[in-house]
Design an enzyme around this catalytic site. Structure first.
Site, PDB file in Angstrom:
ATOM      1  N   HIS A  57      16.094   1.361  -5.623  1.00 31.34           N
ATOM      2  CA  HIS A  57      16.214  -0.108  -6.272  1.00 31.34           C
ATOM      3  C   HIS A  57      17.571  -0.043  -7.107  1.00 31.34           C
ATOM      4  CE1 HIS A  57      11.830   0.065  -6.004  1.00 31.34           C
ATOM      5  NE2 HIS A  57      11.945  -1.098  -5.831  1.00 31.34           N
ATOM      6  N   ASP A  60      17.200   1.525 -10.330  1.00 28.30           N
ATOM      7  CA  ASP A  60      16.881   2.594 -10.440  1.00 28.30           C
ATOM      8  C   ASP A  60      18.062   3.607 -10.628  1.00 28.30           C
ATOM      9  OD1 ASP A  60      14.206   1.924  -9.759  1.00 28.30           O
ATOM     10  OD2 ASP A  60      14.385   2.725  -7.513  1.00 28.30           O
ATOM     11  N   MET A  91      17.815   3.817   2.732  1.00 25.51           N
ATOM     12  CA  MET A  91      17.631   2.406   2.425  1.00 25.51           C
ATOM     13  C   MET A  91      17.683   2.037   0.874  1.00 25.51           C
ATOM     14  SD  MET A  91      14.494   0.761   0.639  1.00 25.51           S
ATOM     15  CE  MET A  91      13.171   1.096   0.714  1.00 25.51           C
ATOM     16  N   GLU A 184       9.000  -6.730   3.068  1.00 27.66           N
ATOM     17  CA  GLU A 184       7.459  -6.103   2.473  1.00 27.66           C
ATOM     18  C   GLU A 184       6.326  -6.988   2.038  1.00 27.66           C
ATOM     19  OE1 GLU A 184       8.353  -2.451   0.442  1.00 27.66           O
ATOM     20  OE2 GLU A 184       6.499  -2.496  -0.524  1.00 27.66           O
ATOM     21  N   LYS A 186       2.804  -8.113   0.722  1.00 28.19           N
ATOM     22  CA  LYS A 186       1.740  -7.507  -0.382  1.00 28.19           C
ATOM     23  C   LYS A 186       0.811  -9.015  -0.679  1.00 28.19           C
ATOM     24  CE  LYS A 186       1.057  -4.947  -4.475  1.00 28.19           C
ATOM     25  NZ  LYS A 186       1.398  -4.120  -5.593  1.00 28.19           N
ATOM     26  N   GLU A 220       3.569  -1.728   4.472  1.00 29.64           N
ATOM     27  CA  GLU A 220       3.168  -0.628   3.265  1.00 29.64           C
ATOM     28  C   GLU A 220       1.685  -0.417   3.638  1.00 29.64           C
ATOM     29  OE1 GLU A 220       4.654  -0.114  -0.465  1.00 29.64           O
ATOM     30  OE2 GLU A 220       2.739   0.321  -1.211  1.00 29.64           O
ATOM     31  N   HIS A 223      -0.414  -1.934   0.772  1.00 32.72           N
ATOM     32  CA  HIS A 223      -0.558  -3.285   0.701  1.00 32.72           C
ATOM     33  C   HIS A 223      -1.403  -3.946   1.546  1.00 32.72           C
ATOM     34  CE1 HIS A 223       3.674  -3.289  -1.524  1.00 32.72           C
ATOM     35  NE2 HIS A 223       2.890  -2.533  -2.051  1.00 32.72           N
ATOM     36  N   ASP A 248       6.593   2.104   4.924  1.00 30.35           N
ATOM     37  CA  ASP A 248       6.093   2.606   3.587  1.00 30.35           C
ATOM     38  C   ASP A 248       4.884   3.353   3.619  1.00 30.35           C
ATOM     39  OD1 ASP A 248       8.589   2.112   2.293  1.00 30.35           O
ATOM     40  OD2 ASP A 248       7.574   0.411   0.831  1.00 30.35           O
ATOM     41  N   ASP A 258      -3.293  -1.563  -6.628  1.00 34.31           N
ATOM     42  CA  ASP A 258      -2.223  -1.083  -5.858  1.00 34.31           C
ATOM     43  C   ASP A 258      -1.998   0.399  -6.361  1.00 34.31           C
ATOM     44  OD1 ASP A 258       0.162  -0.325  -4.122  1.00 34.31           O
ATOM     45  OD2 ASP A 258       1.431  -1.480  -5.207  1.00 34.31           O
ATOM     46  N   ASP A 260      -0.870   3.149  -4.437  1.00 35.07           N
ATOM     47  CA  ASP A 260       0.159   4.195  -4.058  1.00 35.07           C
ATOM     48  C   ASP A 260      -0.149   5.656  -4.031  1.00 35.07           C
ATOM     49  OD1 ASP A 260       2.002   2.110  -3.811  1.00 35.07           O
ATOM     50  OD2 ASP A 260       2.797   2.224  -5.817  1.00 35.07           O
ATOM     51  N   ASP A 290       6.239   5.583   0.042  1.00 35.70           N
ATOM     52  CA  ASP A 290       6.302   4.809  -1.403  1.00 35.70           C
ATOM     53  C   ASP A 290       5.186   4.921  -2.053  1.00 35.70           C
ATOM     54  OD1 ASP A 290       6.837   2.956  -3.189  1.00 35.70           O
ATOM     55  OD2 ASP A 290       7.028   1.270  -2.066  1.00 35.70           O
TER      56      ASP A 290
HETATM   57 MN   LIG Z   1       6.589  -0.303  -0.856  1.00 34.00          MN
END
Ligand SMILES: [Mn+2]
Length: 388
Positions: A57, A60, A91, A184, A186, A220, A223, A248, A258, A260, A290
């Site tokens: 991101h 980040d 990406m 993406e 969700k 993803e 999601h 993802d 979520d 992950d 992800d």
């Molecule tokens: Mn993701």
């Protein structure tokens, strides 16, 4: 088991986001449990575990409020780590969810100043992505949604969403950047209800854009699974519609927050068929994880998480290959009629064909007597996953 390759190579195109392995273990109920990893240390770590790509991101890499000179220093050391290791930026994406100003949404905030700031933030993020050669910009509209249904007229929200995406496609073309967008979906979290909640909603939305060829999907596992849907079936349709621009990989229990989780740690059968699908259709984009290590991990534990994510993908790929080469599977597939589904049913409409079909007699009672032996076929998949 011995001939299964479990060690990744660059050709596997495994990628991780800075926010994944580098997640500091903060959750809505608890403070961080581990130290942050700097972007350059992260890239060096990826090189050690055999990954190929890194994603980020905007915030980040370059936290908001960073001075111009600090930004240059961060970019310089990140660039050096990329050059030293050969890790590529696979990406880039934009954080449109952390800053408090996005509490009512970004592209779909009711405040036009927030909407304009969001578009500006993405343009700046695209510039950084382009600087590092990112071929794909991901859009996760984490705050694009509502808790109070009456707070946004959804038709207006979708119109503003479309306006923003069209504007940003215009920006990329104007700059001459060689990149595409991947949206993406969700269903919820952090918002009570999110706009464009599933693969299906998002693919339909993309077709309404000025240039749908510029925009695809970044589905993803977690999601789609949160929504109670089969990720495998969703990705299959995205591939069929030539919209799988990025993916993802992670894992998730149905009906939870979520999670992950590490890819291959939860929905084993869906993961098996997903990897089989990606391999047999020749998906050539990044296999991007992800996900994040359990909050209890730190140090070597987070890198084990990374190794095992890739290891599980490779194991599924090997198991899928063995499944497809198994004569018992071929026989069961033939009984199930798997190949026959690839044959045209009747073909393109003509008056003559319609009349001919109307005149045919079908013994539907006889047709109902066919056994498809799906129990046998499915157990063969399970046996392969078990290694029996
Ligand atoms: Mn993701």
């Amino acid at each position: 088991m011995n001939d299964i390759r479990l060690t990744p190579t660059r050709e596997d195109k495994f990628a991780f986001g800075l926010w994944t392995i580098g997640h500091i273990g903060r959750d809505p109920f608890g403070d961080p449990t581990r130290e942050p990893i700097s972007p350059s240390d992260f890239v060096n770590g990826l090189d050690e575990v055999g990954a190929w790509g890194v994603s980020f991101h905007d915030d980040d890499l370059l936290p908001p409020g960073t001075s111009a000179s600090e930004r240059e220093n961060i970019k310089k050391s990140f660039r050096k780590a990329l050059d030293d290791t050969g890790i590529v930026v696979s990406m880039a994406t934009t954080n449109l969810f952390t800053m408090p100003c996005f509490k009512d949404g970004a592209f779909t905030s009711n405040d036009p100043q927030v909407r304009k700031f969001a578009i500006q933030k993405v343009m700046n993020s695209i510039d950084v992505g382009a600087e590092f050669g990112a071929p794909t910009i991901v859009f996760w509209g984490g705050r694009e949604g509502v808790e109070a249904a009456g707070s946004k007229y959804p038709l207006d929200a979708l119109e503003r969403y479309r306006e923003a995406m069209n504007f940003l496609v215009g920006y990329v073309k104007d700059q001459g950047y060689r990149m595409k967008f991947a949206m993406e979906p969700k269903p919820n979290e952090p918002r009570g209800d999110t706009f464009l909640p599933t693969i299906g909603h998002t693919m339909a939305f993309i077709e309404t854009l000025d240039d749908p060829s510029m925009v695809g999907l970044n589905p993803e596992v977690a999601h789609e699974t949160m929504a109670g849907l089969s990720f495998y079936q969703g990705v299959a349709q995205a591939i069929w519609q030539k919209k799988l621009f990025h993916i993802d990989l992670n894992d998730q229990k149905i009906g939870r927050y979520d999670q992950d989780l590490r890819f291959g740690s939860e929905g084993i059968k869906d993961d098996f068929f997903l990897v089989r699908l990606l391999e047999r259709t020749g998906y050539s984009g990044p296999k991007h994880f992800d996900s994040r290590p359990y909050r209890s991990e730190h140090g070597e534990g987070v890198w084990e998480f990374a190794r095992n994510s890739m290891r599980n993908y490779l194991a599924f790929a090997a198991k899928a290959k063995a499944y497809d080469n198994d004569p018992k599977v071929k026989e069961a597939e033939s009984l199930a009629g798997v190949d026959a589904l690839a044959n045209e049913t009747i073909g393109k409409y003509s008056k003559a064909l319609a009349e001919k079909l109307k005149a045919e007699n079908f013994d539907y009672e006889q047709l109902a007597k066919r056994n498809y032996f799906n129990e046998r076929l499915d157990q063969l998949a399970i046996d392969h996953i078990f290694g029996l």
